[in-house]
Design an enzyme around this catalytic site. Structure first.
Site, short mmCIF file in Angstrom:
data_model
loop_
_atom_site.label_atom_id
_atom_site.label_comp_id
_atom_site.label_asym_id
_atom_site.label_seq_id
_atom_site.Cartn_x
_atom_site.Cartn_y
_atom_site.Cartn_z
CB THR A 108 -0.63 -0.20 1.51
OG1 THR A 108 -0.07 0.53 2.41
CG2 THR A 108 -1.62 -1.00 1.43
CG ASP A 200 15.63 0.17 1.56
OD1 ASP A 200 14.30 -0.40 1.90
OD2 ASP A 200 15.91 0.58 2.50
C1 PRP Z 1 11.53 4.83 4.25
C2 PRP Z 1 12.58 6.01 4.58
C3 PRP Z 1 11.41 6.57 5.16
C4 PRP Z 1 9.77 6.00 3.99
C5 PRP Z 1 9.51 7.15 2.79
O1 PRP Z 1 11.77 3.79 5.06
O2 PRP Z 1 13.41 5.61 5.10
O3 PRP Z 1 10.76 6.17 6.64
O4 PRP Z 1 10.78 4.93 3.85
O5 PRP Z 1 8.84 7.12 2.32
P1 PRP Z 1 7.43 6.81 1.98
O6 PRP Z 1 7.79 9.02 1.94
O7 PRP Z 1 7.03 7.30 0.66
O8 PRP Z 1 6.53 7.65 3.39
P2 PRP Z 1 10.48 2.35 5.30
O9 PRP Z 1 9.65 2.49 5.04
O10 PRP Z 1 11.71 1.48 4.01
O11 PRP Z 1 11.65 1.11 6.51
P3 PRP Z 1 13.30 1.45 7.50
O12 PRP Z 1 13.38 3.02 7.40
O13 PRP Z 1 12.73 0.69 8.63
O14 PRP Z 1 13.79 0.66 6.01
N1 URA Z 2 12.50 4.45 0.71
C1 URA Z 2 14.21 4.24 0.53
O1 URA Z 2 14.75 3.83 1.52
N2 URA Z 2 14.20 4.75 -0.43
C2 URA Z 2 13.49 5.31 -1.42
O2 URA Z 2 13.90 5.31 -2.45
C3 URA Z 2 11.95 5.40 -1.13
C4 URA Z 2 11.55 4.75 -0.26
#
Ligand code: PRP
Ligand code: URA
Length: 209
Positions: A108, A200
């Site tokens: 989602t 990521d």
């Molecule tokens: C990533 C990033 C942000 C989010 C950004 O975290 O660090 O928190 O995605 O995406 P958005 O703007 O679409 O919400 P992730 O959910 O991958 O978690 P993590 O930091 O635990 O890897």
């Molecule tokens: N979260 C990440 O870590 N990388 C992206 O490009 C988008 C969301």
């Protein structure tokens, strides 16, 4: 409408390029994110108020200026925001740190909250919410919503890389929150990843995946 500040200092842009590089290993990635966070903290604190303080040099008195007793808070969005905490605390060692745990559901793309621990006086503090990536904006908006529900009013958002979609979404949802970023990239891909971005951020910081 909130302001968007691009932190385009040459040192930040230099280090960001190596952060993006897929050949950069976990150790170097972590060190570079830490360094860029310090440099961005320098930019974000550019306008904090000063007050007068008199000190004596070995030669005589001088009217100096010091940061007035502000109460600051740094709020990383877990996990990836953790990579920026120490870099900021190097410049703002008295800041308290609150954690907001969110992960983005891969289907989602909506943020799911799993952990929150904030300073008890969080509503009295000037807050810097940190996360390397502002993609759809869902995670940042959820973190800001949560802080506003706790009556926090003075909040800035600091990210390394943002997609235009994420900036627009945060500005619409939180027009009082200024955004500090090192780069605005082109777009999001079909999986909500920033293109070209850096991949990521959490996986690259912690060597997972
Ligand atoms: C990533 C990033 C942000 C989010 C950004 O975290 O660090 O928190 O995605 O995406 P958005 O703007 O679409 O919400 P992730 O959910 O991958 O978690 P993590 O930091 O635990 O890897
Ligand atoms: N979260 C990440 O870590 N990388 C992206 O490009 C988008 C969301």
């Amino acid at each position: 409408m909130s302001k968007v500040y691009i932190c385009d200092h040459p040192l930040i842009q230099h280090k960001l390029t190596f952060i993006r590089d897929e050949r950069t290993n976990t150790k170097d990635f972590r060190e570079l994110v830490d360094e860029v966070a310090t440099l961005m903290a320098y930019e974000i604190t550019r306008n904090i108020p000063l007050e007068k303080m008199e000190v004596n040099t070995p030669v005589g008195p001088v009217q100096g200026r010091v940061i007035s007793g502000r109460m600051l808070g740094v709020i990383p969005i877990l996990r990836a925001g953790l990579g920026m905490v120490d870099g900021i605390l190097k410049l703002l060692p008295a800041a308290k740190v609150g954690h907001i745990g969110l992960y983005r559901d891969p289907e989602t793309l909506k943020p799911v909250e799993y952990y929150v621990k904030l300073p008890t006086d969080v509503q009295e503090r000037e807050l810097i919410v940190i996360d390397p990536m502002l993609a759809t904006g869902g995670s940042a908006i959820a973190a800001l919503d949560l802080l506003k529900r706790k009556n926090c009013t003075q909040i800035k958002l600091m990210c390394l890389i943002a997609a235009p979609e994420g900036i627009r979404a945060v500005q619409e949802a939180h027009p009082d929150v200024d955004i500090y970023i090192a780069a605005i990239d082109e777009k999001l891909d079909d999986h909500g990843y920033i293109v070209p971005g850096l991949g990521d951020a959490g996986d690259r910081l912690f060597g997972t995946k």
